[in-house]
Design an enzyme around this catalytic site. Structure first.
Site, PDB file in Angstrom:
ATOM      1  N   ASP A 157       0.816  -1.214   0.000  1.00 41.68           N
ATOM      2  CA  ASP A 157       0.000   0.000   0.000  1.00 41.68           C
ATOM      3  C   ASP A 157       0.849   1.263   0.000  1.00 41.68           C
ATOM      4  OD1 ASP A 157       0.945  -0.259   2.659  1.00 41.68           O
ATOM      5  OD2 ASP A 157      -0.959  -1.076   3.350  1.00 41.68           O
ATOM      6  N   ASN A 182      -7.311  -3.316  14.726  1.00 46.27           N
ATOM      7  CA  ASN A 182      -8.691  -3.661  14.348  1.00 46.27           C
ATOM      8  C   ASN A 182      -8.746  -4.850  13.390  1.00 46.27           C
ATOM      9  OD1 ASN A 182      -7.747  -2.522  11.991  1.00 46.27           O
ATOM     10  ND2 ASN A 182      -9.235  -0.849  11.918  1.00 46.27           N
ATOM     11  N   HIS A 196      -6.985  -5.164  10.561  1.00 52.50           N
ATOM     12  CA  HIS A 196      -6.758  -4.901   9.139  1.00 52.50           C
ATOM     13  C   HIS A 196      -5.430  -5.502   8.680  1.00 52.50           C
ATOM     14  CE1 HIS A 196      -4.669  -0.942  10.359  1.00 52.50           C
ATOM     15  NE2 HIS A 196      -3.775  -1.561   9.618  1.00 52.50           N
ATOM     16  N   GLU A 230      -9.580  -2.272   5.756  1.00 54.70           N
ATOM     17  CA  GLU A 230     -10.227  -1.998   7.029  1.00 54.70           C
ATOM     18  C   GLU A 230     -11.407  -2.947   7.253  1.00 54.70           C
ATOM     19  OE1 GLU A 230      -8.810  -0.148   9.056  1.00 54.70           O
ATOM     20  OE2 GLU A 230      -8.278   1.841   8.343  1.00 54.70           O
TER      21      GLU A 230
END
EC number: 3.5.99.6
Length: 234
Positions: free
Chosen positions: A62, A128, A130, A135
């Site tokens: 990314d 979380n 990811h 996400e």
């Protein structure tokens, strides 16, 4: 999914590097790379090794939207500082965060991945759950795409910026479907703040609410964790 517990991040990096050497001996040519603090010790092992990576291709997960490669917060800069300057590759691919058409850039990146199937994919995991910048709520069928970052991710990454207002709100990320095409995945996680996500990834239901849970379906995943990150696995 195989779990390897280590004493600390340094040992984790050494084990990940041993796995890489085994993969290279079997003919791996393309590495999928991650940023953040988790893979740094692994990159340090790569840089100090006598191995030559000049025949290898790398594809990063990314990049932030809106940051130039010269920004010291860009992932391009991170990779040069932590790996590429010390160990040149044949070719390094990262998404172009300054592309005028980010949707077209995502499609271009999918074509790169199709042309260079990833043999050895390095991952971290967010608090979380990811992976990459995928996400919670991201479709498991998603390929490379533009992501609106959640507040928890922006907050977690703000430690790398002067202020939280400076953290980009979007990124271009390899999708979950793209990641799952990798031949082998090595996920690194260290610290108590990762314990909930690791537990959900290993034992929880496979759900888009915790993106990393899809790794339960991959045939060759190795998870390297310290005792803090593994604290909820017992």
């Amino acid at each position: 999914m195989k779990i390897i517990r280590v004493q600390d991040q340094i040992e984790g990096g050494k084990i990940a590097f041993t796995l890489l050497k085994d993969s290279l001996a079997k003919g791996a040519k393309t590495l999928g790379l991650a940023t953040g603090s988790s893979p740094i010790s692994f990159y340090q092992e790569m840089v100090k090794s006598p191995l030559d990576f000049s025949d290898l291709t790398s594809i990063n997960l990314d990049e932030y939207v809106g940051l130039s490669v010269e920004s010291d917060q860009s992932y391009d800069y991170f990779m040069r500082q932590n790996l590429f300057n010390g160990k040149p590759f044949k070719k390094n691919y990262l998404p172009n965060g300054l592309a005028t058409d980010v949707e077209a850039e995502a499609k271009r990146y999918d074509q790169i991945i199709a042309e260079h199937p990833i043999d050895f994919q390095v991952l971290g995991i967010g608090r979380n759950g990811h992976i990459g910048f995928n996400e919670p709520g991201t479709s498991f069928e998603e390929e490379t795409h533009v992501v609106d970052l959640q507040e928890s991710t922006i907050e977690a990454n703000s430690r790398f910026f002067t202020s939280i207002e400076d953290v980009p709100k979007q990124a271009i990320s390899m999708g979950i479907a793209s990641i799952m095409k990798s031949k082998m995945i090595v996920l690194l996680a260290f610290g108590q703040e990762k314990a909930d996500a690791i537990k959900g990834m290993v034992f929880g239901p496979i759900t888009e609410d915790l993106p990393a849970s899809i790794l339960q379906k991959h045939d060759h995943v190795i998870v390297i964790v310290d005792e803090a990150a593994a604290s909820q696995l017992d």
